[in-house]
Structure formats: C-alpha cells, structure tokens
Design an enzyme around this catalytic site. Sequence first.
Site, PDB file in Angstrom:
ATOM      1  N   SER A 126       0.827  -1.213   0.000  1.00  9.28           N
ATOM      2  CA  SER A 126       0.000   0.000   0.000  1.00  9.28           C
ATOM      3  C   SER A 126       0.862   1.264   0.000  1.00  9.28           C
ATOM      4  CB  SER A 126      -0.917   0.012   1.223  1.00  9.28           C
ATOM      5  OG  SER A 126      -1.593   1.251   1.317  1.00  9.28           O
ATOM      6  N   LEU A 127       0.483   2.219  -0.842  1.00  9.12           N
ATOM      7  CA  LEU A 127       1.170   3.513  -0.886  1.00  9.12           C
ATOM      8  C   LEU A 127       0.576   4.515   0.104  1.00  9.12           C
ATOM      9  CD1 LEU A 127       1.804   4.347  -4.665  1.00  9.12           C
ATOM     10  CD2 LEU A 127       3.491   3.817  -2.909  1.00  9.12           C
ATOM     11  N   LYS A 154     -13.918  -2.918   2.778  1.00 11.52           N
ATOM     12  CA  LYS A 154     -14.739  -1.734   2.516  1.00 11.52           C
ATOM     13  C   LYS A 154     -16.225  -1.943   2.837  1.00 11.52           C
ATOM     14  CE  LYS A 154     -11.695   0.327  -0.950  1.00 11.52           C
ATOM     15  NZ  LYS A 154     -11.586   0.901  -2.314  1.00 11.52           N
ATOM     16  N   ARG A 199     -22.382 -10.497 -14.116  1.00 14.79           N
ATOM     17  CA  ARG A 199     -21.760  -9.191 -13.920  1.00 14.79           C
ATOM     18  C   ARG A 199     -22.580  -8.093 -14.584  1.00 14.79           C
ATOM     19  NH1 ARG A 199     -17.968  -8.626  -9.887  1.00 14.79           N
ATOM     20  NH2 ARG A 199     -16.327 -10.181 -10.046  1.00 14.79           N
ATOM     21  N   TYR A 250      -2.070   1.558 -10.906  1.00 17.93           N
ATOM     22  CA  TYR A 250      -0.886   2.404 -10.780  1.00 17.93           C
ATOM     23  C   TYR A 250       0.414   1.599 -10.755  1.00 17.93           C
ATOM     24  CZ  TYR A 250      -1.070   1.341  -5.731  1.00 17.93           C
ATOM     25  OH  TYR A 250      -1.117   0.700  -4.516  1.00 17.93           O
TER      26      TYR A 250
END
Length: 275
Positions: free
Chosen positions: A17-18, A68, A157, A217
């Site tokens: 994690s950044l 989440k 989906r 990213y």
Amino acid sequence: MSTIRRAAVLGSPIAHSLSPVLHRAAYAELGLTHWTYDRFDVDEAGLPAFIAGLDSTWAGLSLTMPLKRAIIPLLDSVSETASSVEAVNTVVFTEDGRRTGDNTDIPGMIAALRERGVEKTDSAAVLGAGATASSALAALSAICTGPVTAYVRSRERGVEMRGWGERLGVDVRISDWAEAEQALRAPLVIATTPAGATDALTGAVPDRPGTLFDVLYEPWPTGLAAAWAARNGTVVGGLDLLVHQAVLQVEQMTGRAPAPLLAMRQAGEAALAAR
C-alpha cells in the site's frame, strides 16, 4: 507537547500500500509532527477485534480490500456517498467517540478527471464490473449526461452493473467483453480491470482518442495507457486516483484543508520509482 494522533490503512494483503507514503508526506508538509500513519494486515474476521481495541489517540482509518463493506456494521454513521455503493474506504473517529464512514474514492475520481479538464461527458464506457466499477458509475452519475456502456465477461456481472446503474441513476447499457474494442471510441473510458486484462486492446486505440482513466498504478503505464498516450489521448492513472482520494482522507482526519496534493503526488511517484 502535542498529543499523539494515529491513523493507518487496513487491508489484506497490505504490504504494498502507498497510503503510508502519501499520508506521511501530507503530515510532514502540514507540520503535523505528532501524527503517525501505519499499515496493518487485517482481514474480515479480524476487523471487529481490531476496531474494538483502538483508543482515543486514533483519528482515522483508510480501508482497502476486503474491508470496505465489512466495516459498515461497525460504524455509527455512513455518508450518502459511501451508502450509494455500499463501500467505505475512510473512517473518522470524532471527539465524542463516534465512528463515521465515508467513501473518498468517488469524489477522488471526479477530482482526478477535473484536474485533466474533464468536468462533463455526454457518454462513457466502463471496462470491468468489480467493486471499482461501481465507484466509477457513482462518479459518472455526477459528470455523465448520457449512457454508460459497461463491458463485462459474464451475464451475472452485467446484471450487477445494470442494478448499480438503476440505484445510482445512470443509464447503463451492457456489452460483452468480446466487444470491448468498441469501448475505446467513447469520449471517456474508465478501465477498472486487473493488470494485463486490457493488453489485447492496445491495437484498437483510435487515432484521436478521448480520455482514458486507468485505475491501475502498478505496473505503470499499462499497455493501454501507453498506447493511448502515444496517440495524444488524455490519460488519468491510478496514482492520480490514489492521491486525490488520500487528499480528502487527510482533510477529514486532520481537519486541515487543503491537503498538500503536490507533495503527496511527488512522494507517491518517488515510492513507485524506487520499487
């Protein structure tokens, strides 16, 4: 002496994690020397005990997968934004001990697009149908005036995405992933798929592409993002999203605004370059 204030990112896995890099850069820029930001590997089973063990020094939490949705029953209140997609990525602990949940991914997407000059679009395409795709639809509900076509790999989906569209007030149309090359003609394309999933589309980027928002990213650039940039299309990347959502988290947790966007982005770029 200032009282220590703590914050952290929770998830599993969490090692890459950044978030610590971004939040710590913000604290340094804001002169918040008594603030700390860490990372903890916590899964759904361990989340209730972790939350119960926090003391009054804690100011807030960032949450990533798979937490989440699991955090929601443990909160005292949840914002409309987070409720709209049933996902909380930000918890703020108030002075009276309440746990409040929010979702900064959605306004973070909108802010990242605005930074590149995209404030409105008359249609859009979404590649993928996972959790990030529902956040993309929520962001599009604020900036897209026309239909959104979602390109998905299964009927199930597709049903999910159409359901999110009805809930969020977005005109969602479903196409099979086999037709995904057509998505690239949209004025705004949001790619929410895992690494490598869009590599086969690179040859289909039009001569005059619109805007691509690729939420990855790392690795960066993706093949699709590189091909898009080579044709002078506008590219918004996952680091843009990560920084903008973190800016909003810092502001909520510290009460200091504006958070230092540039310093946070530079810290994130440096950390990625060092990997």
